[in-house]
Structures are given as structure tokens and as C-alpha cells.
Scaffold this active site. Sequence first.
Site, PDB file in Angstrom:
ATOM      1  CE1 TYR A   4     -45.599 -70.943 -21.826  1.00  0.00           C
ATOM      2  CE2 TYR A   4     -43.168 -70.931 -22.156  1.00  0.00           C
ATOM      3  CZ  TYR A   4     -44.328 -70.293 -22.365  1.00  0.00           C
ATOM      4  OH  TYR A   4     -43.708 -68.876 -22.491  1.00  0.00           O
ATOM      5  CB  THR A  54     -41.977 -60.841 -17.430  1.00  0.00           C
ATOM      6  OG1 THR A  54     -41.786 -61.927 -17.115  1.00  0.00           O
ATOM      7  CG2 THR A  54     -41.038 -60.260 -18.734  1.00  0.00           C
ATOM      8  CG  ASP A  85     -54.330 -59.067 -17.396  1.00  0.00           C
ATOM      9  OD1 ASP A  85     -52.178 -58.486 -18.137  1.00  0.00           O
ATOM     10  OD2 ASP A  85     -54.128 -59.393 -16.744  1.00  0.00           O
TER      11      ASP A  85
END
Length: 264
Positions: A160, A197, A41
Site C-alpha cells: 500500500y 470509513t 464507482d
Amino acid sequence: MSTPDNRLQGRIALVSGGASGIGAACAKRLAAAGAAVFLTDVDSLQGEQVAAEITEAGGLAKFSQHDVTDEAQWERVVAECQSHFGGLNILVNNAGIAIMCDVFEMSLEDWQRQQAINLDGVFLGVKHCVPVMKDMADGGSVINISSVAGLQGAPGLSAYNATKGGVRLFTKGVALECGRNGWPVRVNSVHPGIIATPIWDKIDPTLATEGANNYDPDEMSETAVPTGVSGQAIDIANGVLFLASDESSYMTGSELVIDGGLSC
């Protein structure tokens, strides 16, 4: 007494975007099933924390900072994974961002940044991981995280849509290439719906300051999702575990939709 889950014992997984949300849940779930997990990450602080949590729970994990848009960094993390754990069987291409913006107002910079992370990052992961996976005794499984936005359009998310739709069809093409080359590598995509999330805290660039998020996944799910509830990261991680395991041995080029019926 519960039976230990050892279905991934001896397997090695690389999870991009593993510091939070779906990526962290996937890293923990795969490790709980016996896999050694190499998670990456851009967020080193949170990534190291997830790796520590896995280790403290008795699993095997290592973290490395990683920008998925940088090809040299992909070469580095794959080499590190091989050096540390001895190979690679599972790739979870999870790292991604979502920018909510009317396409006619979106800057080229934001368009290209989202494409680079969501689509280029998946391409680079496949390019550098599959050649290692195809020579492993247990073969390999690539799991590309797409979205329901890769199946149907959504206003304000056209850019997206383009990235996640691209991930879906890229997955199918690579699955065919691996199969026709005779490589023991399966390639599938996962399509989450509205999942609770941290991505919702960053989806609107006009609400980028802390505490300014106006998007509540639970509220959205009440009206948009047939079940009326939002999903949790573990729901996606369980699907990823299935695709990583031998239980899905006859699946490749498929999409696993986990969305509470949103895309029905």
C-alpha cells in the site's frame, strides 16, 4: 441565516470511488458548494444512492458504474461527463483499496490488483481528464487521494505504501508537466490519516467475512494519533473542496496532509 456556499458554482467535478467513505463525502461537499458532480464507482447501488441524495438536497449529480483499471471505461465516463454537464473542471482521483498483509506473504495477484486500482487508476484519470480540463474557461484542478502511508512506511502495508507513495510523486511530476505546458490545471495530492470509513472493513483479506473486521479506527487513533481521535470523511472532503476552489489558486504539486498530527 447562513450564507450559501457558491464557490464552485458553474464547475464540473468527476469523483471516482464516490459510492462511499471519502469519495461520497467529497461528492456531497463539492455539490453543496455549487459544483455539478459526476460520480463513479464499481458499486452501482450505493453510487446511485449518493447521487440521489445530492439531487434531493438540491444539487446536481449523476452516477456511472466505473472500473478505474479499465482505460476504455475512463474514456466512456469522461465522454459521459462532458455530454451530461458540458465539460470537466475538477478531478478527484479517490478510488482505492488497502490490503494489509506482510509483503513476504502477499500474492502477486493482490500486489497487482492494488497497484492497478490505486496507481493505474490515478494515471488513467489524469491521462483522460486533463486534456479536457486544460481547455475549460475556468481551467482545472486535479486532486489525487494518497495517504499518510504515501509519506511514511507502515508494517503490513508495504504494498500500500508503494501505491500511495507513487501517487504522491506522480502528482508532482504531472503538476510540473501541466505548468510547463502552460495549461491552467493544478495538480495536488491529499494525505488522510486514520479516517473512520468502510475501508477498515476490508483491509485484511483474512478477515473478509462480514462481521470479522478487527480494526477499529477509533481504538487505533487513541494510541497512534496525537489528538487521540480518528478523522471523519468530511474532514478530507473539506480539504478537497479547498484544493478544488480558487482559494488554492497558487498551489500545485503540493501535498495536503489531514491526519491529526499522525505523521509529525
